[in-house]
Design a protein around this motif. Sequence first.
Motif, short mmCIF file in Angstrom:
data_model
loop_
_atom_site.label_atom_id
_atom_site.label_comp_id
_atom_site.label_asym_id
_atom_site.label_seq_id
_atom_site.Cartn_x
_atom_site.Cartn_y
_atom_site.Cartn_z
N UNK A 283 0.87 -1.19 0.00
CA UNK A 283 0.00 0.00 0.00
C UNK A 283 0.90 1.22 0.00
N UNK A 284 0.85 2.00 -1.08
CA UNK A 284 1.67 3.20 -1.21
C UNK A 284 1.16 4.32 -0.30
N UNK A 285 2.00 5.33 -0.03
CA UNK A 285 1.57 6.43 0.86
C UNK A 285 0.27 7.09 0.43
N UNK A 289 -2.65 0.55 -4.49
CA UNK A 289 -2.07 -0.78 -4.38
C UNK A 289 -0.93 -0.92 -5.40
N UNK A 290 0.21 -1.40 -4.95
CA UNK A 290 1.34 -1.71 -5.82
C UNK A 290 1.57 -3.21 -5.76
N UNK A 399 6.24 0.60 6.39
CA UNK A 399 5.33 1.37 5.55
C UNK A 399 5.35 2.83 5.98
N UNK A 400 5.35 3.74 5.00
CA UNK A 400 5.45 5.17 5.28
C UNK A 400 4.19 5.91 4.85
N UNK A 401 3.89 7.03 5.58
CA UNK A 401 2.76 7.86 5.19
C UNK A 401 3.24 8.93 4.21
N UNK A 406 7.00 6.50 9.58
CA UNK A 406 6.53 5.11 9.69
C UNK A 406 5.08 5.06 10.18
N UNK A 407 4.32 4.15 9.59
CA UNK A 407 2.93 3.96 10.00
C UNK A 407 2.88 2.93 11.12
N UNK A 408 2.24 3.30 12.24
CA UNK A 408 2.14 2.40 13.38
C UNK A 408 0.94 1.48 13.24
N UNK A 409 1.05 0.29 13.84
CA UNK A 409 -0.08 -0.63 13.87
C UNK A 409 -1.18 -0.03 14.74
N UNK A 410 -2.45 -0.19 14.37
CA UNK A 410 -3.55 0.45 15.11
C UNK A 410 -3.56 0.12 16.60
N UNK A 411 -3.26 -1.16 16.97
CA UNK A 411 -3.31 -1.56 18.37
C UNK A 411 -1.93 -1.78 18.99
#
Length: 802
Positions: A283-285, A289-290, A399-401, A406-411
């Motif tokens: 999943x790109x920023x 979808x890639x 994964x980056x925004x 870095x994108x954190x896991x929701x929980x």
Amino acid sequence: MFLISVSAFPQATKNVIFEGKVVNSENKSLAWATITIPKLKIGTTTDIDGNFTFQNIPSGTYEVTASFLGYKSLTKSIEISIPVTEVNMQFVLKEDSESLDEVLLKVTSIKSEIEKKGFAVNVIETEESSFRNLQTNELLNRSVGVKVRRNGGLGSSVDYNLNGMSGNSIKIFIDGIPISTYGSSFDLNSISPAMIERIEVYKGVVPGELSDDALGGAINIILKKDIGNAINASLSYGSFNTFQTNFNAHYQNDKSGLFVKASGFYNYSDNDYEVWGKFVRNILPNGRYDYVRAKRFNDAYRSFGAITEVGFKQVKWADKISVGYTGSNSYNEIQHGAYMSIPYKGRFVEAKANVFNLIYNKTNIAKGLDIDFHGLYSNRNTVVNDTVKYNYNWFGEKSLDLNGNPILRPQGAQQGAPTLANIDRDIFSFRAGLHYAINNKHKFIVNHLFYDIARREDDEILSGLQRNFIGTRDLQKNVTSLTYEMRLFEEKFKATAFGKYYKQDIQKMDPVVEDINGERVRVEKDFSKQISASGFGGAVSYLIKPAFVVLVSAEQAVRLPSENEVFGDVGENIVENAGISAETSNNLNIGFKAGLYQVKNHKFSFAMSGFLRDTKDKIVRRTQSNLNDAVQTAPFENLGKTKSIGFDAELNYIFNNKLDVLFNVSKFDTRFNSKYDNNGNVLSLYNVQIPNEPFFTSNLNVKYALDSFLQKESTLNLFYNIQYVDSFYNIWVPREVRGIEQFQVPEQFIQDAGLSYVFPEKNLVLSFDVKNIFNKQSYDNFAVQRPGRAFYLKMNYSLSKL
């Protein structure tokens, strides 16, 4: 019992062993020749090296006959007398020059005896397969009506489908004991074919002797009962840094009956095979979808273990009495949840088990009465480690925004909340049986299985206060069966009738905080549930003419929910459902087996069976009803009524004892059969195909043998296997929906090839295998891709007559 056995040495009876070999006039071994002792009404067949063995032969003089198709039978006289404990004899058979038009081969073996009792059963013999780079699950997957479904490579979770029934409806046994006793670190991936005598696959109707709640069928692994002194070891290495080794050693003292048995295994794989296609995407920023082609990076697996057993065989007070220990340990990285769309990094499960067992059996303890007992205690421990807080893509990168952060896991972790879950299980399992034969035509069997599991959980990442509110789980199961067997008309007619009684107790305790007289107090909330049920069934076979038998079996079967289905499992992404009910099914099989027949150099056999499975409250893993695959955990639930109708067929052709072709096909249709819900509302899923079930499969196995290749008395075996799986959906499809094709598992056509070279001394075998030759995409569960093209080299060495 051990002290008694030591003091009983002087009273031990002699274990007389009669061994021999069958060769032709050119001194070449004759495999599968028939050896009979008519006076004792016993017989056997030679192994791949032409050797045969009888044991426990009483004193006396006997005529022994050796026969093989295309050769003249030869009869010799043998005298057995104490104190002689080992007798050896060689048969040299001469070719029969008379022309043969059509010959019926009648060979009474354990495989033939089991398959002609009326049950829908396959017996898989493993002697030849033990020399190849084949796992036990691969042997099962090539058997008719069986589909073994894996969640990836070596060490991944496995699901078995027999004639449309799957999951925990299929029970796995080791010598009649549920394999769940041994824990996840010891499974069918850990048991090499070299350790197995045979595999019995019962479909739909399960004999009372196994005494368990196997609703859809059972797979019973019969381990080798070694005789004499021997050592066997194998070593295999292949793609994805896959390393597998095992050894077996057996020592027996013929005078005292003392035996010692030891075996061990080690398995390792990086499982870093390539995955690609519509389920592998980054999943790109910007949210696009890639779709990529990448290697799995968090999927390593390691397991090792040992089995030891010591005891006495063929002594006056026991046919066998032994104590044993099985220890195993595993480490398993988890690449993703139930679907491949979200890769994990840093999530893994460690498991270990210590199992102690006691075995006792004695035939004719009183006239016509046999007894057997197998008891186990197991301590199992599982640790689930999931503490990494970042999202990752299929290249193993964070994964980056849009801002490059870095994108954190929701929980806070890969699967959910961070966890260091520690699950301990204490398990007691006992199986006892009494066999009483009135005469050789009528027999009664009583069996009882007791299974008790106490489960305790902890999580080291939680605070002390939180850990004080972790509950406990207990489950106990009892299954009792009574079986009657009858054989009439010179054993042409065989009938079995049985009844089973099931009882399960579920206990659950969860601490909660309640206000009592104005104070907040920790209170233990108890939940208990009892399930009791009964079932019955039977099997009938009739030998219409030699080698043509008609088989009919039926059962009203019951399956109790398993521990993981009731209490959940963090490591397997299973959510708890303590209110789940037992499922029941009316199962029917009708079929026949014909052969083995021969016309000159051609041999052939054919078998076919039709089946019906009418199931109520089917227990299944909850599948999706929409296109959102974000949820990676799911509970088991009762689906309602389902009906499965289908057939399977198998054809075996042999030419000149060199070319062996085996073809089988299995097809079924399993549909949701509940028209209304509990409130009387019409369900849109009525008469819809159950998702995630491969309903049409086929296998073609070809083997060709070349004798004296490169060296005299050597054998080169060539193998080729083709497996076909028709396309199926992995979500509910009540009607045509746009985009539904992305949840359709494509048609699969997988081909394997291999060879094995048996050296002249027959104790060393080298083999080479290529799996998935054309590197096709292969799927099983929820479109989780299995390994592509892979190469494996194996060496097997056996040493006997120590």
